[in-house]
Each structure stands twice: as C-alpha cells, then as structure tokens.
Design an enzyme around this catalytic site. Sequence first.
Site, PDB file in Angstrom:
ATOM      1  N   GLU A   1       0.828  -1.214   0.000  1.00  0.00           N
ATOM      2  CA  GLU A   1       0.000   0.000   0.000  1.00  0.00           C
ATOM      3  C   GLU A   1       0.857   1.257   0.000  1.00  0.00           C
ATOM      4  OE1 GLU A   1      -3.965  -0.268   2.385  1.00  0.00           O
ATOM      5  OE2 GLU A   1      -2.412  -1.252   3.565  1.00  0.00           O
TER       6      GLU A   1
ATOM      7  N   TYR B   1     -12.336  27.958  -0.391  1.00  0.00           N
ATOM      8  CA  TYR B   1     -12.240  26.507  -0.504  1.00  0.00           C
ATOM      9  C   TYR B   1     -11.027  26.078  -1.307  1.00  0.00           C
ATOM     10  CZ  TYR B   1     -15.868  27.830  -3.950  1.00  0.00           C
ATOM     11  OH  TYR B   1     -16.615  28.462  -4.903  1.00  0.00           O
TER      12      TYR B   1
ATOM     13  N   GLU C   1      -6.972   7.162  10.403  1.00  0.00           N
ATOM     14  CA  GLU C   1      -7.299   7.916  11.603  1.00  0.00           C
ATOM     15  C   GLU C   1      -6.259   9.010  11.849  1.00  0.00           C
ATOM     16  OE1 GLU C   1      -9.056   3.775  12.192  1.00  0.00           O
ATOM     17  OE2 GLU C   1      -7.293   4.638  11.244  1.00  0.00           O
TER      18      GLU C   1
ATOM     19  N   LYS D   1     -10.636   5.328   1.723  1.00  0.00           N
ATOM     20  CA  LYS D   1      -9.713   4.666   0.788  1.00  0.00           C
ATOM     21  C   LYS D   1     -10.569   3.856  -0.174  1.00  0.00           C
ATOM     22  CE  LYS D   1      -5.973   2.704   2.296  1.00  0.00           C
ATOM     23  NZ  LYS D   1      -4.965   1.779   2.883  1.00  0.00           N
TER      24      LYS D   1
END
Length: 125
Positions: A22, A54, A73, A99
């Site tokens: 990953e 933004y 997290e 993800k």
Amino acid sequence: MKSYIFLDDLCFYAHHGVGGQETLVGNEFTVSLRLKVDITRAAATDEVDDTVSYADVYQSVKAEMDVPSKLLEHVAGRIIKRLFADFPQVEQIELKLAKRNPPMGADIKAAGVELECGRADCPLL
C-alpha cells in the site's frame, strides 16, 4: 443562521496504509468536508477575504494527504488540526476520509473514517 462551506469527494492519490504494498504502490482516496463558518459578511460584501476560500482549504488538505501514514485515523486527525490552525474562522469540522477499493479481500467500494470536531471541544487540538 447556521452556515457551512463544503467540499465533496476531493480525490487524491496517496501512499497511506499498513501493508508495504500500500505504501509503495499507493491508492485512491477521497475527502469530504463540511466546515461551519459564519458567511454573513461575505454574503453582504462579495469579498473572498470575508470567508474561507475553498481553494485554500483544498491546498491544506492536499499538503496533509501528501504525507504518508499507516492509519487513516492519523491522516484525518492531522487534517482536522491543520484546518483549525490555518482557518481561525472555522468553528466546526465534519470530515470523511475514505480509501477506495482497500486491499482487504472484499468487494467493497471504500472504507474509511468520519470525524466531527468543534474548535472549542476537539480532543485533537
């Protein structure tokens, strides 16, 4: 009046994950935000300086997404901290970080985390 600025499904290619593959290959991620901001002044003046841009929020999120981490997290917590630091006008943040197609042996569109923090009561600050 309550007012919010939102950014839905910002797309990033990043290298977050626990597995070596990953972090090496990377994956697609999405971030959605809802920022509680008083837009009363901007509604009257039509000036970007009277609100939260933004485009600037995107740049702050991108900077955090570019830093590899094992856990979503951790990434989400960094994004929350960064946004509160960069934009003092933001009173509350709702964040969703996902993800896409995570490598977990399941037929799944996405997996991730959602956080909601107010500036005054956020344990991450």
